[in-house]
Structure formats: structure tokens, C-alpha cells
Design a protein around this motif. Sequence first.
Motif, PDB file in Angstrom:
ATOM      1  N   VAL A  87      39.554  24.119 118.716  1.00 14.40           N
ATOM      2  CA  VAL A  87      38.464  25.235 119.137  1.00 14.40           C
ATOM      3  C   VAL A  87      39.129  26.587 119.405  1.00 14.40           C
ATOM      4  O   VAL A  87      40.015  26.443 119.858  1.00 14.40           O
ATOM      5  N   PRO A  98      26.635  29.122 114.764  1.00 11.95           N
ATOM      6  CA  PRO A  98      27.034  30.428 114.961  1.00 11.95           C
ATOM      7  C   PRO A  98      26.612  31.478 114.002  1.00 11.95           C
ATOM      8  O   PRO A  98      26.184  32.626 114.521  1.00 11.95           O
ATOM      9  N   ASP A 140      35.600  31.561 115.905  1.00 10.99           N
ATOM     10  CA  ASP A 140      35.723  30.207 116.344  1.00 10.99           C
ATOM     11  C   ASP A 140      37.258  29.527 116.043  1.00 10.99           C
ATOM     12  O   ASP A 140      37.176  28.359 115.996  1.00 10.99           O
ATOM     13  N   ASP A 141      38.252  30.102 116.391  1.00 16.32           N
ATOM     14  CA  ASP A 141      39.506  29.669 116.151  1.00 16.32           C
ATOM     15  C   ASP A 141      40.448  30.587 116.688  1.00 16.32           C
ATOM     16  O   ASP A 141      40.339  31.632 117.028  1.00 16.32           O
ATOM     17  N   ASP A 174      31.841  30.707 119.029  1.00 17.43           N
ATOM     18  CA  ASP A 174      31.366  29.297 118.525  1.00 17.43           C
ATOM     19  C   ASP A 174      31.923  28.300 119.643  1.00 17.43           C
ATOM     20  O   ASP A 174      33.030  28.346 119.652  1.00 17.43           O
ATOM     21  N   PRO A 199      31.699  24.497 119.321  1.00 15.09           N
ATOM     22  CA  PRO A 199      31.023  23.656 118.416  1.00 15.09           C
ATOM     23  C   PRO A 199      30.561  22.387 119.107  1.00 15.09           C
ATOM     24  O   PRO A 199      31.063  22.186 120.073  1.00 15.09           O
TER      25      PRO A 199
END
Length: 500
Positions: A126, A232, A247-248, A286, A288
Motif C-alpha cells: 500500500v 479511488p 496508490d503505491d 488510495d 484500499p
Amino acid sequence: MVAFVVLAAAGCAGSAPGAGGKVDVVTTTEILADLVQRVGGDRVSATSLVPAGGDPHSYEPTPADAKRVARADVTFTNHLLLEPQSLIKTIDANAPKDAPNVSLAEAAESYGAHVIPLVEDIGLDVLWLGLRVRGTGKARGATRTSSIQLTATKIDGPGKLVAYLTESLGQPDLYFDSSNPADSTTLPPAAHTHLNWAFTKPGVYHLTLEGKLDNGRPLGKGTFTFAVGVEPHQVEPADGGKATVLDDGHTDLTVDLDSGQVYAYSDAQRVGAAQSVVPAGRVVIDVPGKALETVPDDPRFAFLGKAGAQIHQLPQAVLGKHVHGEIDPHLWEDVANAKAYVQLIRDTLIEVDPQSAPAYKTDTDAYLRELDELDEYVRSQLAKIPADRRQLITTHDAFGYLASAYQLKVAGFVVPNPAQEPSVDQVRRLSETIRNLKVPAVFTEPNLAQRASVLTQVARDNGVRVCSIYGDSFDEHARSYVAMMRHNADELLLCLGESR
């Protein structure tokens, strides 16, 4: 402490260099003091504030240190956030105004020093989210001892948003909590830190972050959007335009001292690449479903909700308080950089003691020749290590320059900063790295012996040697920079270059 230290030093003044005595030089570390003494010879008295075998990353100054600084003709720090802010503040607050106060790592580039970025790659599945201050802010009156306040002026969402730090012994330290309006924290210039970001309910959250200098000057604000447990790409960012979904990789919510802007500084769009600017109003972060965590059964974490409840959380990843800059500060592990330090030291000593200029130049030239021989020795020793055994695993992240200059690879370390405690995941990844790369040895540092237990145990579990190299300080077996680097070269060859 800094206020007390300033009062303790009031009325003191540096002595006149060369007037019946030696030039009094105060440095932060033993390594710097040794370089100064070799340039200055018997015309200089160079001492270190961090004691023999001490850790410059965590040393806290005393009133006696302030008095030493107040009497100094010259002060040398490494900085680039190697030393803690409290030590830098003590030096800058007490150094005589007419005495040079030189940050060697930051000024040595003009003498040919090579700097490299401090790269962090935790490999989370994440986003890794932190806080950062970029720039120098000199045009706004900032100095290296300034404190930049980051305030959460508005937080909204379907539940609580809490940003907190987990300290090395597991104690939480709250930074922002939506139930406490206008929470704030501070960072020094050119620094960043890591946090946990927790959300008690799924949905869309907005965080407005505002920056301000300690002299009261505002630094702008920006609103970031979080998509928690929802798609997202279907969430509208704060400015209503096209969203940039993060997101990363590694992202920091950033206050820029030079531009007066607040934005995301992120490599999430190209993981492994350099971080780049994303305007706050376009950001959608994001969080998640796989970021679900359970609230610990520990009263210290009651601010997250009832024990056993499910929350979404982007993890801090690196346990303990970890404030550092963008540039690796351990320049001296490349002998060419030590040569740049030496030339800068020479010119600084000539500035305060011009009548001794010929002697300083003569001693410096002789020492530079010795450093050339040292560089060749280190290079020739390490060249004997087979290519498939050039993997370096250490106690902390202090050997990037050694690896870069002499064709080694930093394969792993227990923690980025020796003041931290390793997490379970860090230990697991370290074991996997040792097994996968089939490294023959790992390396501890003499001054961090108490911090080496994890690395030693991991090495024993995997049947590899435990050897020793020097990073930040000396001991009784290596009392000079040259001896330190020769030992490192010999030990690396002995432990990586020969079959067991």
C-alpha cells in the motif's frame, strides 16, 4: 535545553586565533575532529562534541557543550540532518558571531564532493505516506535551526482521521486527530518523517494542511483527498479537476519553504523513480481494503476505537521516530569526499588564522597525498572481492557512499537510523535477503554493539559470519579516519572475498 544553553553561554567569546595559543575548533563528530587536526597540525586544537564511540544521530548536547562552542574560533558540523536538531541549535545559538560555522557536507560540493540521495524502498503493498519540508526558505528568513509548523486546519469525513507515530517502544504519539481541531507538528527544513494514517470508517476524507515558519510567516495550504475502502478513481479531488490517484510507492504531504506551496511529493506514479510534485487539490490517496487493521487490545491505542474494531490504516513502516533529509549525510565513506572536506577545512582555517596559511597548505597537501594512497588502497582491496559476493548488509543505512564509490551494493540493513528499533517485518525481510543473495557475512558497527543483537541473531540463524566495519565514529582500535577506512577495506575483503 536550547534556551538554558544559550543563557549558560551568555557573555562568552571566542579567543583570538593565533594570539599566543592554538586555534580552538569544535566539531560534532570524532571523524571531523580528526580531519581538522590533520590539516591544522600543532596550530589547532580540534575536539568533538559527540564523545568517543557516541552516536551522532542521537547525541543530546549539554550546557558544557554550549560553553565549549561559545569559546570556539571555528565550528564544523556535518549536518544534512546527520546530527539531531537539538545539537545544531546549540551550535548555532552559541557560536561566536564572528567565528566561521561551517556545515561540511553542504558546502563541500563546491570542492568536488559527490552527494547521493537517501533512497528508501520498504516494498509495502500500500502507499507509504509521510510528512516533508522541502527547500531552504532563506528568502523567507528560515535557517537550518528553524521549525516549520504543519497544522491540520480542517479534517472531514465519515469517521475519525488520525495520523500518529509509533515510537520505538510501541508508544503512540498523535500528530493529527480530527476530533481535536488544529492539531499541528513541526519539522526542520529539508526533512521528512513517517506516520501511520488511520481511518475509523470507509468513505471519502479531506485533510487541509497549512504550513507556517516559526517567525510567523505563512507557507500556504492545500487540501488532500483520501479514498478509504472505496474505488479511488471514482472520487473527485479537492479542486474538482482530474484526479491523480496515489496508490503505491512513497509519498509525503509536503510544505515547500521556497515556493510557499503545499503539495504531495510522490513516486507513486513511477515506483522507484525520483519523487515529483503533485498539486494537493488533484491528489486522491488510495487507502484500499487490504489496508484493514484491527485496533490493538492496548489502552494506549484507545484513540483508534474499541479493541478488536476494524480500521483502515496506511502503515508507518519504519518503527520509531525517523526524521531525515533527502541526501545521504555519510559522505566520508567515499575517500574522494573526505578530500573535499579537507580542502574546505584548510580554507576555513586560513580565513581565521591567515598568518599560518603556508603551514596549513603544506599539511593539507601532505594529507591529500595520504588520502590518495588510502583511496587506491580501499579500491584495490575491494576489487579483489568476487562480483557475486559484493553484497553489503549492515546495522544501519550508513554505507551508500562506500558502495557507490567502490562498486559494492547495499543489499540491506536492520534500520535506516540506529536510533530506531526494527519491526518484525524488517527482520523477516532481512532474513529473506540473506538467504536469497547467499551473502557470506553481515557487518555490525563497533559503536552500535547494543543495536547489533538483531543482525547478529539473524546472521546466526542463517549460518553467516558477523564482521565489523566503522560508520560514524572511532573506537580504541581505530583512532583516525585513515585507520578506519583501511580497517573497513580489510574487513570487507576478509569477510566477503574469502571462502569460509
